[in-house]
Design a protein around this motif. Structure first.
Motif, PDB file in Angstrom:
ATOM      1  N   LEU A 321       0.837  -1.192   0.000  1.00  0.00           N
ATOM      2  CA  LEU A 321       0.000   0.000   0.000  1.00  0.00           C
ATOM      3  C   LEU A 321       0.880   1.252   0.000  1.00  0.00           C
ATOM      4  N   ASN A 324       2.697   1.521  -3.444  1.00  0.00           N
ATOM      5  CA  ASN A 324       1.944   1.617  -4.698  1.00  0.00           C
ATOM      6  C   ASN A 324       0.745   2.552  -4.666  1.00  0.00           C
ATOM      7  N   GLU A 325       0.338   2.988  -3.478  1.00  0.00           N
ATOM      8  CA  GLU A 325      -0.853   3.850  -3.432  1.00  0.00           C
ATOM      9  C   GLU A 325      -0.560   5.144  -2.699  1.00  0.00           C
ATOM     10  N   GLU A 327      -1.287   8.012  -3.415  1.00  0.00           N
ATOM     11  CA  GLU A 327      -2.392   8.981  -3.431  1.00  0.00           C
ATOM     12  C   GLU A 327      -3.172   8.936  -2.119  1.00  0.00           C
ATOM     13  N   THR A 328      -3.319   7.730  -1.571  1.00  0.00           N
ATOM     14  CA  THR A 328      -4.186   7.594  -0.395  1.00  0.00           C
ATOM     15  C   THR A 328      -3.409   7.280   0.878  1.00  0.00           C
TER      16      THR A 328
END
Ligand SMILES: [Zn+2]
Ligand SMILES: [Zn+2]
Length: 340
Positions: A321, A324-325, A327-328
């Motif tokens: 997470l 790779n994420e 944004e959040t």
């Protein structure tokens, strides 16, 4: 005692292991029951490149003292504590000359069989800082908050300084209120447009937000505009960051580069503009008592910094997470589960 601990090896291998820790810690050390540990950018660096051999990891720790070794009489069982990654020895020449931040003989917990992503760990008493009045999830932010303080202090912000913070990660975001309270008249936070959520927090913390997706070299409207630049961006971006500085400006930077970390810049331009490039390498990791105060006062709003709270069993998922994420994801705090 049996302990569950996460182990990593580069590139990108992570597994949970069960291992034995002594019930009674050695002389000068304490056994901590981990309550919360944050995932840090440097953990990802270890996973990507630095961890050549299998090793335990996790260093943004809040926990409870469960057992004390001999010689730790100042600490008590049941005390809530956060951990300095390394302190200072207080005895070397640098320490005795008042430069504790340069001490290289400090007790530390690196290399331990179980670190922060474990249910228990054994650490030198010198690394332990007692706290109260915060949840463990918020308290474990004291370590990155101390790192952020180091970046701000290294920049030597003056009353009226125009400050630019590059990189709206946890360290950069925490630096916004600290820079403002250090006297900055303006704080601009630069991030990529996909970091919408992080930039929104930057704005809530009092920064003017500028989205930059390409090279800073092309954003000439930003060149020469800042007295101080604080950056957590990849080190390869340092030459671009130098362009943002006004005459006499100072860069304070933090972070390990991945891959080729050689950087090149125009030394004559650097010279005549009287610039300074300063490394904020917060080891020894100090300032934790002050960092805890900033968290308690809400000046560093920990609740805005934490994006996820996950269990130790989910450590692999949490790493995915984080990587790779973006944004959040901001700060992921891992909590061990206990069958009590
Ligand atoms: Zn860290
Ligand atoms: Zn020392």
């Amino acid at each position: 005692m049996k302990v569950t601990s996460a182990y990593i090896k580069a590139p990108w291998q992570c597994e949970l292991r069960t291992l034995e820790l002594p019930e009674i810690p050695p002389h000068g050390e304490v056994l901590i029951r981990v309550e919360a540990c944050g995932i840090c950018g440097s953990d990802l660096f270890a996973l990507e490149e630095k961890a050549k051999d299998w090793q335990a990891f996790g260093h943004e720790v809040a926990g409870v003292i469960e057992q004390v070794g001999s010689g730790c009489e100042q600490l008590t069982i049941g005390q809530k504590v956060v951990l300095e990654t390394s302190g200072f020895c207080g005895r070397c020449e640098l320490c005795r000359n008042g430069r504790v931040e340069l001490c290289r003989k400090a007790p530390h917990f690196w290399g331990g069989a179980a670190l922060g992503f474990s249910d228990h760990m054994i650490v030198p008493a010198a690394c332990v800082v007692p706290y109260e009045g915060l949840s463990p999830e918020l308290a474990c932010l004291a370590e990155p908050a101390g790192v952020s303080m180091d970046m701000v202090l290294t920049a030597d912000i003056k009353l009226g300084s125009k400050v630019c913070i590059i990189g709206p990660g946890p360290i950069g975001l925490m630096a916004i209120p600290l820079a403002l309270r250090s006297g900055a008249i303006e704080v601009v936070c630069i991030g990529r447009s996909h970091n919408e959520k992080r930039l929104e927090i930057a704005s809530q913390l009092g920064a003017n937000v500028v989205k930059v997706d390409g090279s800073l070299s092309e954003r000439i409207e930003l060149h020469g505009k800042f007295d101080r630049v604080l950056t957590t961006a990849p080190v390869q971006k340092l030459p671009e960051a130098l362009q943002l500085l006004d005459f006499g400006g100072i860069i304070s930077y933090i972070g390990f580069g991945v891959g080729d970390t050689t950087v090149a810049f125009d030394a004559n331009d650097f010279h005549v503009r009287k610039l300074q490039l300063r490394s904020s390498y917060a080891s020894p990791g100090i300032y934790l008592p002050q960092a805890l105060e900033f968290l308690k006062a809400g000046i560093i709003p920990g609740d805005k910094i934490i994006s996820h709270i996950m269990e130790l069993e989910q450590i692999g998922e949490a790493i995915n997470l984080y990587q790779n994420e973006k944004e959040t994801t901001l700060k992921i705090v891992i909590r061990p589960t206990f069958s009590e």
